[in-house]
Design an enzyme around this catalytic site. Sequence first.
Site, PDB file in Angstrom:
ATOM      1  N   GLY A  86      12.838  11.272   6.707  1.00 51.92           N
ATOM      2  CA  GLY A  86      12.072  10.557   7.725  1.00 51.92           C
ATOM      3  C   GLY A  86      11.492  11.538   8.717  1.00 51.92           C
ATOM      4  O   GLY A  86      11.899  12.704   8.763  1.00 51.92           O
TER       5      GLY A  86
ATOM      6  N   CYS B  95      17.243  15.108   3.236  1.00 55.50           N
ATOM      7  CA  CYS B  95      16.482  15.618   4.378  1.00 55.50           C
ATOM      8  C   CYS B  95      16.981  14.981   5.691  1.00 55.50           C
ATOM      9  O   CYS B  95      18.102  15.219   6.101  1.00 55.50           O
ATOM     10  CB  CYS B  95      15.000  15.403   4.118  1.00 55.50           C
ATOM     11  SG  CYS B  95      13.979  16.445   5.164  1.00 55.50           S
TER      12      CYS B  95
ATOM     13  N   HIS C  69      13.877  17.818  -1.118  1.00 60.42           N
ATOM     14  CA  HIS C  69      13.545  16.531  -1.753  1.00 60.42           C
ATOM     15  C   HIS C  69      13.653  16.625  -3.277  1.00 60.42           C
ATOM     16  O   HIS C  69      12.749  17.138  -3.927  1.00 60.42           O
ATOM     17  CB  HIS C  69      12.110  16.130  -1.388  1.00 60.42           C
ATOM     18  CG  HIS C  69      11.968  15.749   0.051  1.00 60.42           C
ATOM     19  ND1 HIS C  69      12.265  14.493   0.515  1.00 60.42           N
ATOM     20  CD2 HIS C  69      11.587  16.477   1.132  1.00 60.42           C
ATOM     21  CE1 HIS C  69      12.066  14.443   1.822  1.00 60.42           C
ATOM     22  NE2 HIS C  69      11.660  15.642   2.228  1.00 60.42           N
TER      23      HIS C  69
ATOM     24  N   GLU D 271      13.290  14.246  -5.276  1.00 60.61           N
ATOM     25  CA  GLU D 271      12.453  13.219  -5.899  1.00 60.61           C
ATOM     26  C   GLU D 271      11.016  13.670  -6.157  1.00 60.61           C
ATOM     27  O   GLU D 271      10.293  13.011  -6.894  1.00 60.61           O
ATOM     28  CB  GLU D 271      12.453  11.940  -5.028  1.00 60.61           C
ATOM     29  CG  GLU D 271      11.768  12.039  -3.663  1.00 60.61           C
ATOM     30  CD  GLU D 271      12.639  12.639  -2.555  1.00 60.61           C
ATOM     31  OE1 GLU D 271      13.624  13.335  -2.880  1.00 60.61           O
ATOM     32  OE2 GLU D 271      12.316  12.431  -1.370  1.00 60.61           O
TER      33      GLU D 271
ATOM     34  N   GLY E 254      -8.304 -12.143 -12.507  1.00 58.59           N
ATOM     35  CA  GLY E 254      -8.670 -11.193 -13.559  1.00 58.59           C
ATOM     36  C   GLY E 254      -7.894  -9.900 -13.403  1.00 58.59           C
ATOM     37  O   GLY E 254      -7.911  -9.045 -14.272  1.00 58.59           O
TER      38      GLY E 254
ATOM     39  N   VAL F  17      -4.563  -7.319 -13.011  1.00 59.61           N
ATOM     40  CA  VAL F  17      -3.394  -7.157 -13.879  1.00 59.61           C
ATOM     41  C   VAL F  17      -2.200  -7.965 -13.354  1.00 59.61           C
ATOM     42  O   VAL F  17      -1.556  -8.695 -14.115  1.00 59.61           O
ATOM     43  CB  VAL F  17      -2.972  -5.665 -13.942  1.00 59.61           C
ATOM     44  CG1 VAL F  17      -1.841  -5.462 -14.929  1.00 59.61           C
ATOM     45  CG2 VAL F  17      -4.142  -4.793 -14.283  1.00 59.61           C
ATOM     46  N   ASP F  18      -1.910  -7.841 -12.060  1.00 59.03           N
ATOM     47  CA  ASP F  18      -0.658  -8.410 -11.554  1.00 59.03           C
ATOM     48  C   ASP F  18      -0.615  -9.931 -11.684  1.00 59.03           C
ATOM     49  O   ASP F  18       0.342 -10.491 -12.223  1.00 59.03           O
ATOM     50  CB  ASP F  18      -0.444  -8.022 -10.080  1.00 59.03           C
ATOM     51  CG  ASP F  18      -0.499  -6.514  -9.881  1.00 59.03           C
ATOM     52  OD1 ASP F  18      -0.334  -5.790 -10.871  1.00 59.03           O
ATOM     53  OD2 ASP F  18      -0.704  -6.069  -8.741  1.00 59.03           O
ATOM     54  N   SER F  19      -1.673 -10.599 -11.188  1.00 56.74           N
ATOM     55  CA  SER F  19      -1.626 -12.059 -11.243  1.00 56.74           C
ATOM     56  C   SER F  19      -1.676 -12.532 -12.697  1.00 56.74           C
ATOM     57  O   SER F  19      -1.016 -13.510 -13.058  1.00 56.74           O
ATOM     58  CB  SER F  19      -2.747 -12.678 -10.408  1.00 56.74           C
ATOM     59  OG  SER F  19      -4.009 -12.254 -10.866  1.00 56.74           O
ATOM     60  N   SER F  20      -2.395 -11.821 -13.552  1.00 54.26           N
ATOM     61  CA  SER F  20      -2.499 -12.250 -14.953  1.00 54.26           C
ATOM     62  C   SER F  20      -1.164 -12.103 -15.675  1.00 54.26           C
ATOM     63  O   SER F  20      -0.763 -12.973 -16.445  1.00 54.26           O
ATOM     64  CB  SER F  20      -3.548 -11.426 -15.695  1.00 54.26           C
ATOM     65  OG  SER F  20      -4.762 -11.451 -15.005  1.00 54.26           O
TER      66      SER F  20
ATOM     67  N   LYS G 286       3.464  -0.741 -10.659  1.00 53.52           N
ATOM     68  CA  LYS G 286       2.237  -1.093 -11.398  1.00 53.52           C
ATOM     69  C   LYS G 286       2.311  -0.731 -12.886  1.00 53.52           C
ATOM     70  O   LYS G 286       1.944  -1.527 -13.746  1.00 53.52           O
ATOM     71  CB  LYS G 286       1.061  -0.359 -10.748  1.00 53.52           C
ATOM     72  CG  LYS G 286      -0.288  -0.796 -11.214  1.00 53.52           C
ATOM     73  CD  LYS G 286      -0.716  -1.983 -10.418  1.00 53.52           C
ATOM     74  CE  LYS G 286      -2.072  -2.472 -10.735  1.00 53.52           C
ATOM     75  NZ  LYS G 286      -2.446  -3.560  -9.823  1.00 53.52           N
TER      76      LYS G 286
END
Length: 516
Positions: A55, A82, A170, A172, A225, A227-230, A372
């Site tokens: 942070g 960190c 870090h 990651e 149309g 990706v997510d909602s479809s 995603k």
Amino acid sequence: MRENIIILDCGSQFTQLIARRLRELKIHSVILPWDSSVEKISSYAKIHGVIISGGPDSVNAPDSITIAPEILKLDCPILGICYGMQLLAKLLGGVVSSGDSEEYGLTRIRLTGEKSRLLGNLPENINALMSHGDNVSRLPGKFSVTAETLNGVCAAIEDESGKYFGLQFHPEVANTEHGMDILRNFAFRICECSGDWDLENWVENAIANIKSQVGGEKIVCGLSGGVDSSVAAALVNRAVGEQLTCVFVNHGLMRLNEPESVLKSYENMGLNIIYVDASERFLSELAGVTDPERKRHIIGKLFIDVFDEQAAKIPGVKWLLQGTIYPDVIESGGVKSAGKKGAVVIKSHHNVGGLPENMNLKLLEPLRDLFKDEVRKIGELIRVPDEIVSRQPFPGPGLAVRCLGEITQSRLDVLRLADNIFTQELRRSGLYGNIWQAFCVLLPVRSVGVMGDGRTYQEVVALRAVNSQDAMTAEWSKIDYEVLDITAKRICNEVRGVNRVVLDITSKPPATIEWE
Ligand code: XMP
């Protein structure tokens, strides 16, 4: 019930990346705000470990953020990264000094704790990303240093009992060497996770959860149309089929032939669709509006109105399905709002299907846990058509934010034709699939040209193509000159009203991907 690692977000730009990396190890994690209570954390099942993120604060600043000390007593291993390490050290009785040994960027560190369960099986020297102004100068009792920088700054610590671990760097981020090995050691060796997160199981579980959540009740969903909602609709359709009604609003701001082709895909997916052509309503409300934020607000509000009108016609509907994904939850929800510093609004994004007022709909968000690329994989698994799964991101307000200045039917038509040519040429050259987003922008600027023997005075099209991982930052795509050349020639020859084509070569930041 799956295993969880809790990540307490202290405001690091890399917090999401920790979750992302754990996911690559097939471990589910939950990001919670730094000020979460121990009761809140304990409400999650099967907690195998806690990670306190980095942070921007200094633990020595008077109003610095801190976690509830009881969290350190939870019965699981705890890793501070960190700022998280400094907080851990301070809360357990150590001392953190400010300002005398700042290190930013890739730093060589030497691993000194051969017996360390976190670092013991790694090479002696690694390069790691550091980003700190403070450092732990006196260890809490029963702690030892397991890595240090060449300047002798403490880079990793752990306690005798094997419960607490701290990393000043870090693990990651991709450029920390063996970062994934360190996270793997923490998750598997120390937290004893088995790695039970798997997308195929996920689909089965999600379908079972949706069935038990909604029972026999009806659901409505707004589709765009995207990706997510479809994918969300396809999943719910698998789970409860007929109970789902999808509303697809054509706001008149989609690309050439897009409403027709999206509608066809939805029909092929067997979705129960109400199609509403509201393009005239949108265009008339947008008439004369040139300010980008006003455009966005008008479109967002009208979208919800149109959607509400349709949803209200479905008798007995009880649920609203939304394609919310994990980054949306983190960006708009509890996590950041708990931080002290408010974010500046760059653009007011809107997404399809606001919650219809007065309808008291319950919210169904089956993709809330996914990133995603995972949504895309789920889409492939449940056979959502490729043209939807691999569709480039397209903003909710559509061409409105690419048609700078006033939005009129004729300017939109010009933009559609130009955009279609650019897409065709990118597809023809095989470049389309490697680009995050590529599109045309119509500028409200006229310039002089010459065509045949005549003078022209027409508008300008800008080509925009970017590569990105997550749309937070983006690099302009270095498209082949031949492709640019043929695109520019075709646009000037085939699109009436355009006599000049320019290329946008700004990255994000300082620019944004869209022009408005
Ligand atoms: P910017 O222009 O902010 O865009 O760099 C970042 C990403 O977000 C998309 N975008 C939107 N997506 N509703 C959306 O669903 C919106 O209002 C919106 N505005 C921008 C943009 O296309 C890019 O992928």
